[in-house]
Scaffold this motif. Structure first.
Motif, PDB file in Angstrom:
ATOM      1  N   ILE A  18       0.856  -1.181   0.000  1.00 62.19           N
ATOM      2  CA  ILE A  18       0.000   0.000   0.000  1.00 62.19           C
ATOM      3  C   ILE A  18       0.892   1.231   0.000  1.00 62.19           C
ATOM      4  O   ILE A  18       1.573   1.534   0.982  1.00 62.19           O
ATOM      5  CB  ILE A  18      -0.945   0.001   1.211  1.00 62.19           C
ATOM      6  CG1 ILE A  18      -1.821  -1.248   1.194  1.00 62.19           C
ATOM      7  CG2 ILE A  18      -1.808   1.264   1.221  1.00 62.19           C
ATOM      8  CD1 ILE A  18      -2.616  -1.467   2.463  1.00 62.19           C
ATOM      9  N   VAL A 245      -7.100   3.285  -0.401  1.00 62.19           N
ATOM     10  CA  VAL A 245      -7.344   2.205   0.555  1.00 62.19           C
ATOM     11  C   VAL A 245      -8.121   2.734   1.757  1.00 62.19           C
ATOM     12  O   VAL A 245      -7.737   3.740   2.367  1.00 62.19           O
ATOM     13  CB  VAL A 245      -6.023   1.562   0.996  1.00 62.19           C
ATOM     14  CG1 VAL A 245      -6.273   0.485   2.045  1.00 62.19           C
ATOM     15  CG2 VAL A 245      -5.299   0.957  -0.217  1.00 62.19           C
ATOM     16  N   GLU A 247      -9.243   0.411   4.370  1.00 62.37           N
ATOM     17  CA  GLU A 247      -8.821  -0.330   5.560  1.00 62.37           C
ATOM     18  C   GLU A 247      -8.060  -1.587   5.152  1.00 62.37           C
ATOM     19  O   GLU A 247      -8.235  -2.114   4.049  1.00 62.37           O
ATOM     20  CB  GLU A 247     -10.015  -0.729   6.430  1.00 62.37           C
ATOM     21  CG  GLU A 247     -10.934  -1.754   5.797  1.00 62.37           C
ATOM     22  CD  GLU A 247     -12.018  -2.255   6.742  1.00 62.37           C
ATOM     23  OE1 GLU A 247     -11.727  -2.413   7.943  1.00 62.37           O
ATOM     24  OE2 GLU A 247     -13.138  -2.479   6.273  1.00 62.37           O
ATOM     25  N   ILE A 248      -7.213  -2.036   6.047  1.00 61.69           N
ATOM     26  CA  ILE A 248      -6.588  -3.344   5.941  1.00 61.69           C
ATOM     27  C   ILE A 248      -7.501  -4.321   6.680  1.00 61.69           C
ATOM     28  O   ILE A 248      -7.906  -4.068   7.823  1.00 61.69           O
ATOM     29  CB  ILE A 248      -5.190  -3.343   6.568  1.00 61.69           C
ATOM     30  CG1 ILE A 248      -4.297  -2.326   5.842  1.00 61.69           C
ATOM     31  CG2 ILE A 248      -4.559  -4.734   6.524  1.00 61.69           C
ATOM     32  CD1 ILE A 248      -3.030  -1.998   6.593  1.00 61.69           C
ATOM     33  N   ALA A 259      -6.862  -5.776   1.619  1.00 56.82           N
ATOM     34  CA  ALA A 259      -7.288  -4.394   1.833  1.00 56.82           C
ATOM     35  C   ALA A 259      -8.512  -4.082   0.991  1.00 56.82           C
ATOM     36  O   ALA A 259      -8.664  -4.589  -0.125  1.00 56.82           O
ATOM     37  CB  ALA A 259      -6.166  -3.425   1.502  1.00 56.82           C
ATOM     38  N   TRP A 261     -10.525  -1.052  -0.959  1.00 54.64           N
ATOM     39  CA  TRP A 261     -10.135   0.217  -1.569  1.00 54.64           C
ATOM     40  C   TRP A 261     -11.188   0.697  -2.555  1.00 54.64           C
ATOM     41  O   TRP A 261     -12.016  -0.082  -3.033  1.00 54.64           O
ATOM     42  CB  TRP A 261      -8.779   0.102  -2.249  1.00 54.64           C
ATOM     43  CG  TRP A 261      -8.609  -1.023  -3.234  1.00 54.64           C
ATOM     44  CD1 TRP A 261      -8.319  -2.335  -2.950  1.00 54.64           C
ATOM     45  CD2 TRP A 261      -8.716  -0.950  -4.668  1.00 54.64           C
ATOM     46  NE1 TRP A 261      -8.237  -3.080  -4.109  1.00 54.64           N
ATOM     47  CE2 TRP A 261      -8.469  -2.259  -5.175  1.00 54.64           C
ATOM     48  CE3 TRP A 261      -8.988   0.080  -5.564  1.00 54.64           C
ATOM     49  CZ2 TRP A 261      -8.486  -2.547  -6.544  1.00 54.64           C
ATOM     50  CZ3 TRP A 261      -9.003  -0.207  -6.931  1.00 54.64           C
ATOM     51  CH2 TRP A 261      -8.751  -1.511  -7.399  1.00 54.64           C
ATOM     52  N   HIS A 270     -11.906  -5.252  -3.135  1.00 53.53           N
ATOM     53  CA  HIS A 270     -11.078  -5.872  -2.103  1.00 53.53           C
ATOM     54  C   HIS A 270     -10.011  -6.713  -2.781  1.00 53.53           C
ATOM     55  O   HIS A 270     -10.296  -7.508  -3.681  1.00 53.53           O
ATOM     56  CB  HIS A 270     -11.896  -6.764  -1.160  1.00 53.53           C
ATOM     57  CG  HIS A 270     -11.075  -7.324  -0.024  1.00 53.53           C
ATOM     58  ND1 HIS A 270     -10.444  -8.550  -0.081  1.00 53.53           N
ATOM     59  CD2 HIS A 270     -10.770  -6.798   1.192  1.00 53.53           C
ATOM     60  CE1 HIS A 270      -9.791  -8.758   1.037  1.00 53.53           C
ATOM     61  NE2 HIS A 270      -9.969  -7.708   1.837  1.00 53.53           N
ATOM     62  N   SER A 292      -8.234   0.848  10.521  1.00 49.67           N
ATOM     63  CA  SER A 292      -8.452  -0.595  10.364  1.00 49.67           C
ATOM     64  C   SER A 292      -8.799  -1.227  11.706  1.00 49.67           C
ATOM     65  O   SER A 292      -8.025  -1.985  12.300  1.00 49.67           O
ATOM     66  CB  SER A 292      -7.201  -1.238   9.758  1.00 49.67           C
ATOM     67  OG  SER A 292      -6.885  -0.657   8.516  1.00 49.67           O
TER      68      SER A 292
END
Length: 545
Positions: A18, A245, A247-248, A259, A261, A270, A292
């Motif tokens: 990322i 992005v 969140e992870i 992730a 995005w 995803h 996250s």
């Protein structure tokens, strides 16, 4: 999407990176050249050489607006805003392929050995979990991969440092700066730079435009979009641009599994991955880790220590302009610096503060850059006939000594999520709480006095102190620090999260202390060392089911 476009399958990969800045590009290249399937998500796009403002007549207008290094001024669709109402310094960064190196000065200094051991040597801050000797081979590797110019033999550094190209000429301002330093018996050396002094492929040699920080028209500056990404892509890495992005994600066991995005049209995607590497800089990385959250990680990912987003370091900067009688052609580059000094980089507690500063001698390439250094004067003293008089007196006959102050880690200097500000996708923006320490204030004042002295020794007929400016936060460090102890660090000495064993951080967030030198060589040396270790231990890597 831009030139690279969306691959046929961006839904699954071995390693997901990322951020396509220096550390992300370095990791992508090394992994891809080792046969690992890599996808990198970058929320910005590619910058074409014809787009940069450096050779445009309206350059000064552009760098004050749509090409400003401050994302809050630039307000590009690729950017996220930063909440700085409670910060003494404002972050400067660039979101796009190559990251902030698109607009950097390409200075390429390495830490000195003591920078990794300030606790042991001076009882200040903390030691890094490895030594200069352990990371030195990776400094060498990245200098070779990127291509650097400079002069071997700097007495301030350990022996053995070599460059692939001769240095950029220091010019008349460098000779004048050196003259003053020699009279005082102070250290100076031609700057190490990630700038080509020989043509290579479609990249020309440095033509000394002095517009490095608004993009290099020749392609001589080794921004990582031109110096690293072509090789990474040729090796098989996939780069997805304009991918923001959110969140992870993690699986039920707490392992990172990819992730989520948004693309440029706002559609959600995803990408699933066996391992995730975060390379979002010292602001973007803690922001993403805090975004996250889950039942397993209610305080943000990798944050059992509570240190994600804490200990932000930003390198305060001050300078002194010296005006001279003779013409010095001081509009000629490079800019960055033509020479540097580490005379005052080490700690001397008798000065009244800890740690030190790196000096750099900078050109002043045009009338607007010159007048910016007089911005503290009343408007009527720097505009109209008065402004013209300043330009006629000083342009071409002045240069700037600048001091980059080592910023010590402080848990009160933080990056959190803004309660009031969001980006273009509705995601909370980062909020900075940063205050200059009294140690930094004393450090700045002490170095200002020495820079006046250096100019006077060189024969300056006038000196002008540049007041501290908040909008100078190029270096974003320390918000996910590395270390051996999970209670006092976020990642281990190789960037692996203590909490999530298949999650890594490879950018400047991992810094334990900031040194006083520009951080990019250390960021990418860390990333290369960590990527190599990741490959060596791949057989033991835990991955999501």
């Amino acid at each position: 999407m831009t030139e690279i476009g969306r691959p046929a399958d961006a839904t699954q990969t071995d390693v997901l990176i990322i951020g396509a800045g220096p550390s992300g590009a370095t990791a992508a290249r090394i992994l891809a050249e080792s046969g690992i399937r890599v996808i990198c998500l970058e929320q910005g796009g590619w910058v074409r050489r014809t787009d940069i403002p450096s050779q445009k007549p309206e350059r000064d207008v552009l760098i004050a607006s749509s090409w400003s290094p401050d994302p809050n001024v630039r307000n590009n669709s690729w950017d996220y805003p930063c909440d700085v109402v409670d910060s003494d310094m404002h972050p400067l960064n660039y979101n796009g392929v190559g990251g902030s190196t698109v607009l950097w000065g390409a200075e390429w200094p390495r830490f000195v050995p003591s920078d990794f051991r300030v606790k042991s040597l001076y009882s200040v801050a903390d030691d890094w979990p490895f030594t200069y000797e352990e990371i030195a081979p990776y400094y060498d590797l990245l200098s070779e991969m990127v291509g650097t110019s400079g002069l071997a033999g700097d007495p301030a550094l350990p022996p053995g440092l070599e460059h692939s190209m001769p240095p950029v000429p220091i010019g008349r301002i460098g000779r004048k700066a050196a003259e003053g330093m020699n009279k005082l018996g102070w250290h100076w050396w031609p700057s190490s730079l990630a700038i080509n002094t020989k043509s290579h492929g479609d990249r020309g040699a440095c033509a000394r435009w002095a517009t490095c920080m608004s993009g290099c028209p020749e392609g001589a500056k080794s921004s990582f979009d031109v110096a690293m990404w072509p090789a990474a892509l040729a090796a098989g890495a996939t780069l997805v641009t304009e991918a923001r992005v959110r969140e992870i994600t993690v699986d039920k066991s707490g392992l990172a599994n990819g992730a989520t995005w948004f693309d440029v049209d706002g559609k959600e995607h995803h990408t699933r991955a066996s391992s995730v590497i975060v390379c979002g800089n010292g602001i973007g990385t803690p922001r993403l880790l805090q975004l996250s959250t889950s039942n397993l990680f209610p305080d943000g990912l990798a944050n059992s220590s509570g240190l994600v987003g804490k200990r932000l370091m930003m390198h305060p900067y001050v300078g002194v302009v010296g005006v001279y009688e003779e013409d010095m052609e001081s509009w000629l580059g490079p800019f960055g610096s033509v020479l540097q000094s580490l005379q005052f980089a080490e700690t001397d507690l008798d000065r009244g503060f800890a740690r030190g500063a790196k000096w750099c001698a900078n050109p002043i390439p045009g009338p607007m850059e010159l007048l910016m250094r007089y911005s503290d004067l009343p408007l009527e003293q720097r505009t109209g006939a008065a402004g013209q008089a300043i330009v006629e007196r000083a342009l071409g006959r002045s240069f700037e000594w600048g001091a980059e102050i080592e910023d010590l880690p402080d848990e009160n200097n933080t990056v959190t999520l803004s309660p009031d500000m969001v980006d273009g996708s509705g995601i909370p923006a980062p909020k900075l709480n940063y205050r200059l320490s009294q140690d930094s204030v004393r450090n700045m004042q002490w170095n200002l006095e020495r820079m006046h002295e250096a100019h006077r020794a060189a024969g300056a007929i006038e000196t002008k102190e540049i007041p501290y400016m908040p909008a100078i936060g190029w270096h974003l460090l320390g918000t996910a620090r590395c270390g051996d102890d999970p209670a006092t660090s976020v990642v281990d000495p190789y960037g692996r999260s203590h909490d999530v064993p298949n999650l890594y951080v490879f950018d400047g967030s991992v810094f334990v202390t900031s040194s006083s030198v520009n951080p990019t060589p250390t960021i990418v040396a860390f990333a290369a060392r960590a990527t190599e270790h990741m490959l060596e231990t791949a057989g033991d890597q835990k991955v999501p089911a």
